[in-house]
Design a protein around this motif. Structure first.
Motif, PDB file in Angstrom:
ATOM      1  N   ASP A 137     -22.339 -12.677  -1.446  1.00 21.16           N
ATOM      2  CA  ASP A 137     -23.695 -12.244  -1.120  1.00 21.16           C
ATOM      3  C   ASP A 137     -23.776 -11.682   0.294  1.00 21.16           C
ATOM      4  OD1 ASP A 137     -23.299 -14.570   0.281  1.00 21.16           O
ATOM      5  OD2 ASP A 137     -25.262 -15.442  -0.174  1.00 21.16           O
ATOM      6  N   HIS A 138     -22.649 -11.155   0.765  1.00 20.26           N
ATOM      7  CA  HIS A 138     -22.587 -10.641   2.131  1.00 20.26           C
ATOM      8  C   HIS A 138     -23.522  -9.440   2.287  1.00 20.26           C
ATOM      9  CE1 HIS A 138     -20.961  -9.267   5.946  1.00 20.26           C
ATOM     10  NE2 HIS A 138     -20.228 -10.361   6.011  1.00 20.26           N
ATOM     11  N   PRO A 139     -24.307  -9.402   3.349  1.00 19.79           N
ATOM     12  CA  PRO A 139     -25.274  -8.315   3.509  1.00 19.79           C
ATOM     13  C   PRO A 139     -24.654  -6.976   3.902  1.00 19.79           C
ATOM     14  CG  PRO A 139     -25.320  -9.753   5.431  1.00 19.79           C
ATOM     15  CD  PRO A 139     -24.424 -10.413   4.418  1.00 19.79           C
ATOM     16  N   ARG A 140     -23.436  -7.000   4.400  1.00 17.33           N
ATOM     17  CA  ARG A 140     -22.821  -5.749   4.848  1.00 17.33           C
ATOM     18  C   ARG A 140     -22.228  -5.000   3.661  1.00 17.33           C
ATOM     19  NH1 ARG A 140     -18.333  -5.097   9.688  1.00 17.33           N
ATOM     20  NH2 ARG A 140     -18.386  -2.808   9.779  1.00 17.33           N
ATOM     21  N   THR A 174     -27.153 -14.764 -10.112  1.00 18.39           N
ATOM     22  CA  THR A 174     -28.612 -14.932 -10.037  1.00 18.39           C
ATOM     23  C   THR A 174     -29.167 -14.527  -8.677  1.00 18.39           C
ATOM     24  OG1 THR A 174     -28.534 -17.237  -9.256  1.00 18.39           O
ATOM     25  CG2 THR A 174     -28.439 -16.877 -11.643  1.00 18.39           C
ATOM     26  N   ASP A 175     -28.292 -14.208  -7.724  1.00 22.55           N
ATOM     27  CA  ASP A 175     -28.757 -13.809  -6.390  1.00 22.55           C
ATOM     28  C   ASP A 175     -29.533 -12.497  -6.475  1.00 22.55           C
ATOM     29  OD1 ASP A 175     -27.589 -15.992  -5.198  1.00 22.55           O
ATOM     30  OD2 ASP A 175     -25.754 -14.935  -4.627  1.00 22.55           O
ATOM     31  N   GLU A 176     -30.711 -12.491  -5.899  1.00 24.18           N
ATOM     32  CA  GLU A 176     -31.540 -11.299  -5.922  1.00 24.18           C
ATOM     33  C   GLU A 176     -31.142 -10.339  -4.798  1.00 24.18           C
ATOM     34  OE1 GLU A 176     -35.616 -12.365  -5.786  1.00 24.18           O
ATOM     35  OE2 GLU A 176     -35.602 -13.390  -7.731  1.00 24.18           O
ATOM     36  N   PHE A 177     -31.414  -9.086  -5.023  1.00 30.94           N
ATOM     37  CA  PHE A 177     -31.130  -8.070  -4.013  1.00 30.94           C
ATOM     38  C   PHE A 177     -32.004  -8.294  -2.786  1.00 30.94           C
ATOM     39  CE2 PHE A 177     -32.437  -3.915  -2.220  1.00 30.94           C
ATOM     40  CZ  PHE A 177     -31.232  -3.548  -1.660  1.00 30.94           C
ATOM     41  N   LYS A 178     -31.380  -8.246  -1.634  1.00 30.49           N
ATOM     42  CA  LYS A 178     -32.128  -8.392  -0.381  1.00 30.49           C
ATOM     43  C   LYS A 178     -32.353  -7.000   0.201  1.00 30.49           C
ATOM     44  CE  LYS A 178     -30.099 -12.914   0.678  1.00 30.49           C
ATOM     45  NZ  LYS A 178     -29.270 -12.983  -0.538  1.00 30.49           N
ATOM     46  N   SER A 179     -33.605  -6.643   0.353  1.00 31.08           N
ATOM     47  CA  SER A 179     -33.949  -5.324   0.865  1.00 31.08           C
ATOM     48  C   SER A 179     -33.345  -5.103   2.240  1.00 31.08           C
ATOM     49  CB  SER A 179     -35.471  -5.179   0.942  1.00 31.08           C
ATOM     50  OG  SER A 179     -35.836  -3.990   1.617  1.00 31.08           O
ATOM     51  N   THR A 180     -32.989  -3.867   2.528  1.00 28.76           N
ATOM     52  CA  THR A 180     -32.438  -3.544   3.838  1.00 28.76           C
ATOM     53  C   THR A 180     -33.460  -3.800   4.937  1.00 28.76           C
ATOM     54  OG1 THR A 180     -33.128  -1.244   3.518  1.00 28.76           O
ATOM     55  CG2 THR A 180     -30.869  -1.799   2.948  1.00 28.76           C
ATOM     56  N   ALA A 181     -34.743  -3.790   4.584  1.00 24.82           N
ATOM     57  CA  ALA A 181     -35.775  -4.054   5.583  1.00 24.82           C
ATOM     58  C   ALA A 181     -35.724  -5.488   6.084  1.00 24.82           C
ATOM     59  CB  ALA A 181     -37.153  -3.763   4.988  1.00 24.82           C
ATOM     60  N   ASP A 182     -35.100  -6.369   5.283  1.00 30.76           N
ATOM     61  CA  ASP A 182     -35.026  -7.785   5.653  1.00 30.76           C
ATOM     62  C   ASP A 182     -33.741  -8.135   6.376  1.00 30.76           C
ATOM     63  OD1 ASP A 182     -37.429  -8.107   4.313  1.00 30.76           O
ATOM     64  OD2 ASP A 182     -36.430  -8.555   2.406  1.00 30.76           O
ATOM     65  N   ARG A 183     -32.895  -7.120   6.632  1.00 27.55           N
ATOM     66  CA  ARG A 183     -31.603  -7.399   7.243  1.00 27.55           C
ATOM     67  C   ARG A 183     -31.533  -6.853   8.663  1.00 27.55           C
ATOM     68  NH1 ARG A 183     -27.677  -4.944   2.583  1.00 27.55           N
ATOM     69  NH2 ARG A 183     -28.957  -5.494   0.786  1.00 27.55           N
ATOM     70  N   SER A 199     -27.497   0.316  -0.732  1.00 30.10           N
ATOM     71  CA  SER A 199     -27.320  -1.136  -0.693  1.00 30.10           C
ATOM     72  C   SER A 199     -27.590  -1.757  -2.059  1.00 30.10           C
ATOM     73  CB  SER A 199     -28.252  -1.757   0.352  1.00 30.10           C
ATOM     74  OG  SER A 199     -27.900  -1.350   1.652  1.00 30.10           O
ATOM     75  N   ARG A 200     -28.579  -1.211  -2.759  1.00 33.80           N
ATOM     76  CA  ARG A 200     -28.876  -1.738  -4.097  1.00 33.80           C
ATOM     77  C   ARG A 200     -27.719  -1.455  -5.058  1.00 33.80           C
ATOM     78  NH1 ARG A 200     -33.389  -3.594  -6.409  1.00 33.80           N
ATOM     79  NH2 ARG A 200     -34.689  -2.917  -4.661  1.00 33.80           N
ATOM     80  N   VAL A 201     -27.146  -0.268  -4.965  1.00 32.61           N
ATOM     81  CA  VAL A 201     -25.996   0.072  -5.808  1.00 32.61           C
ATOM     82  C   VAL A 201     -24.826  -0.860  -5.506  1.00 32.61           C
ATOM     83  CG1 VAL A 201     -24.256   1.832  -6.273  1.00 32.61           C
ATOM     84  CG2 VAL A 201     -26.660   2.475  -6.149  1.00 32.61           C
ATOM     85  N   GLU A 202     -24.595  -1.124  -4.237  1.00 31.39           N
ATOM     86  CA  GLU A 202     -23.526  -2.044  -3.837  1.00 31.39           C
ATOM     87  C   GLU A 202     -23.758  -3.429  -4.439  1.00 31.39           C
ATOM     88  OE1 GLU A 202     -20.745  -2.114  -1.644  1.00 31.39           O
ATOM     89  OE2 GLU A 202     -20.693   0.063  -1.755  1.00 31.39           O
ATOM     90  N   HIS A 203     -25.000  -3.894  -4.353  1.00 33.41           N
ATOM     91  CA  HIS A 203     -25.338  -5.225  -4.878  1.00 33.41           C
ATOM     92  C   HIS A 203     -25.085  -5.313  -6.377  1.00 33.41           C
ATOM     93  CE1 HIS A 203     -27.600  -8.957  -5.484  1.00 33.41           C
ATOM     94  NE2 HIS A 203     -28.271  -8.343  -6.425  1.00 33.41           N
ATOM     95  N   GLU A 204     -25.554  -4.306  -7.105  1.00 33.19           N
ATOM     96  CA  GLU A 204     -25.383  -4.329  -8.554  1.00 33.19           C
ATOM     97  C   GLU A 204     -23.918  -4.161  -8.939  1.00 33.19           C
ATOM     98  OE1 GLU A 204     -27.625  -5.276 -10.591  1.00 33.19           O
ATOM     99  OE2 GLU A 204     -29.123  -5.390  -9.001  1.00 33.19           O
ATOM    100  N   SER A 205     -23.188  -3.347  -8.186  1.00 26.21           N
ATOM    101  CA  SER A 205     -21.762  -3.176  -8.465  1.00 26.21           C
ATOM    102  C   SER A 205     -21.024  -4.496  -8.306  1.00 26.21           C
ATOM    103  CB  SER A 205     -21.160  -2.126  -7.520  1.00 26.21           C
ATOM    104  OG  SER A 205     -21.733  -0.862  -7.737  1.00 26.21           O
ATOM    105  N   SER A 206     -21.351  -5.231  -7.264  1.00 30.15           N
ATOM    106  CA  SER A 206     -20.715  -6.533  -7.028  1.00 30.15           C
ATOM    107  C   SER A 206     -21.019  -7.489  -8.170  1.00 30.15           C
ATOM    108  CB  SER A 206     -21.211  -7.124  -5.702  1.00 30.15           C
ATOM    109  OG  SER A 206     -20.886  -6.288  -4.620  1.00 30.15           O
ATOM    110  N   ARG A 207     -22.262  -7.497  -8.635  1.00 31.77           N
ATOM    111  CA  ARG A 207     -22.644  -8.385  -9.736  1.00 31.77           C
ATOM    112  C   ARG A 207     -21.848  -8.061 -11.002  1.00 31.77           C
ATOM    113  NH1 ARG A 207     -27.232  -8.180 -12.018  1.00 31.77           N
ATOM    114  NH2 ARG A 207     -27.461 -10.394 -12.475  1.00 31.77           N
TER     115      ARG A 207
END
Length: 334
Positions: A137-140, A174-183, A199-207
């Protein structure tokens, strides 16, 4: 999403090509390049001398500290060639890479090098799989995907090493996407909308890579995975994934559920309504998993739904499956 584990062999020819692709000015500035070339030559001959091994192990982190991604790739490929030629050296390479994960500047580069290395030395990397788990769940951008790719490579070649990690992998889905505005991150000169999309594409790709990892472990060690899920009381997390938007996640979750249901039907029975809905899933693999799951449940509605699948599923194969495992099958009545 394509990962390192999906690509063709990463070998000496790959290393040669990466060296040839370097900008000449960059190549001239790399004091480690003679070591890498010596590695390639000796790997082609099938034997490395101790001096080259030691020099390469030292060169990999030095190359990763370079500012150019093309140089980072050479470092990562060098680790693969090194481990392919002398598997025992993987531990030495990891000993240099793991501390680099603790540095902000080199974390992503080191994680990528470990992902590459996992394809050549999955057992060695498996010993340190916790570092990849911690970064799912790394934000980078890039780090989580590389961590997931590392785990997929281990699951592909050494699935037994990750059985105990399945509950945590399910939770990661189950981890939800964290908006870039929150990082807290530097966005100067970057379009925020594009950054959010990336960032959303990265998150979904990881899932999706994590889902593939779970599926690979389950396919190889189904009973052990089921027992681990039951022992960790992760059934509710598993059931929550039945409604995921991605078919690959639904397939992984229902695949695990089919084996959990065989071990302890009561753990899955509360999900019969969700399983019923999934009998209309667009993906046949999901529907097939659901049929197996329902067959393991000694419940009137499960039996009713199996009869419906036997009559209505669009796949001839799955209609036959429902008939063979359903309540009216010869195997059940025998």
């Amino acid at each position: 999403m394509i990962t390192i584990a999906d690509k063709g062999p990463i070998d000496v020819s790959t290393l040669r090509e990466a060296i040839d692709d370097l900008d000449p000015a960059v190549a001239d500035s790399l004091s480690q390049l003679p070591t890498v070339r010596a590695l390639a030559t000796q790997a082609e001959e099938g034997a490395l001398d101790s001096e080259t091994v030691e020099a390469t192990v030292t060169a990999i982190p030095e190359l990763l500290r370079n500012d150019r991604s093309s140089v980072h790739r050479i470092a990562a490929i060098s680790g693969v060639v090194l481990a392919d030629t002398d598997p025992e050296v993987a531990d030495e390479a990891l000993a240099r890479l793991l501390p680099m994960l603790e540095e902000t500047v080199t974390e992503r580069r080191a994680m990528e090098a470990i992902e590459y290395l996992s394809t050549a030395a999955p057992d060695a990397v498996a010993e340190h799989h916790a570092v990849a788990m911690e970064r799912l769940d790394h934000p980078r951008d890039g780090v989580a995907r590389q961590a997931a790719g590392t785990l997929l490579a281990v699951a592909t070649d050494a699935p037994e090493r990750l059985v105990d990690a399945v509950p945590e992998l399910l939770a990661a889905l189950t981890d939800e996407f964290k908006s870039t505005a929150d990082r807290p991150r530097a966005v100067q000169g970057r379009n925020l909308t594009d950054l959010e999309h990336h960032s959303r594409v990265e998150h979904e790709s990881s899932r999706l890579i994590v889902a593939r990892t779970i599926a690979a472990i389950t396919e190889s060690r189904p009973e052990a995975v089921a027992d681990t899920v039951l022992d960790s009381d992760t059934s509710e997390v598993l059931i929550a994934l039945f409604g995921d938007q991605h078919s690959r996640v639904r397939a992984a979750a229902t695949g695990v559920a089919s084996h959990v249901a065989e071990r302890d039907p009561a753990a899955i029975e509360p999900a019969i309504p969700q399983l019923t809905e999934l009998l209309d899933d667009e993906k046949s693999v999901v529907r097939g998993n659901v049929i197996w799951t329902l067959a393991a449940l000694d419940h009137p509605r499960a039996r009713e739904e199996l009869r419906a699948a036997r009559e209505n599923d669009p796949s001839d194969e799955l209609r036959e499956l429902a008939a063979s495992v359903g309540p009216d099958s010869e195997s059940k009545s025998a």
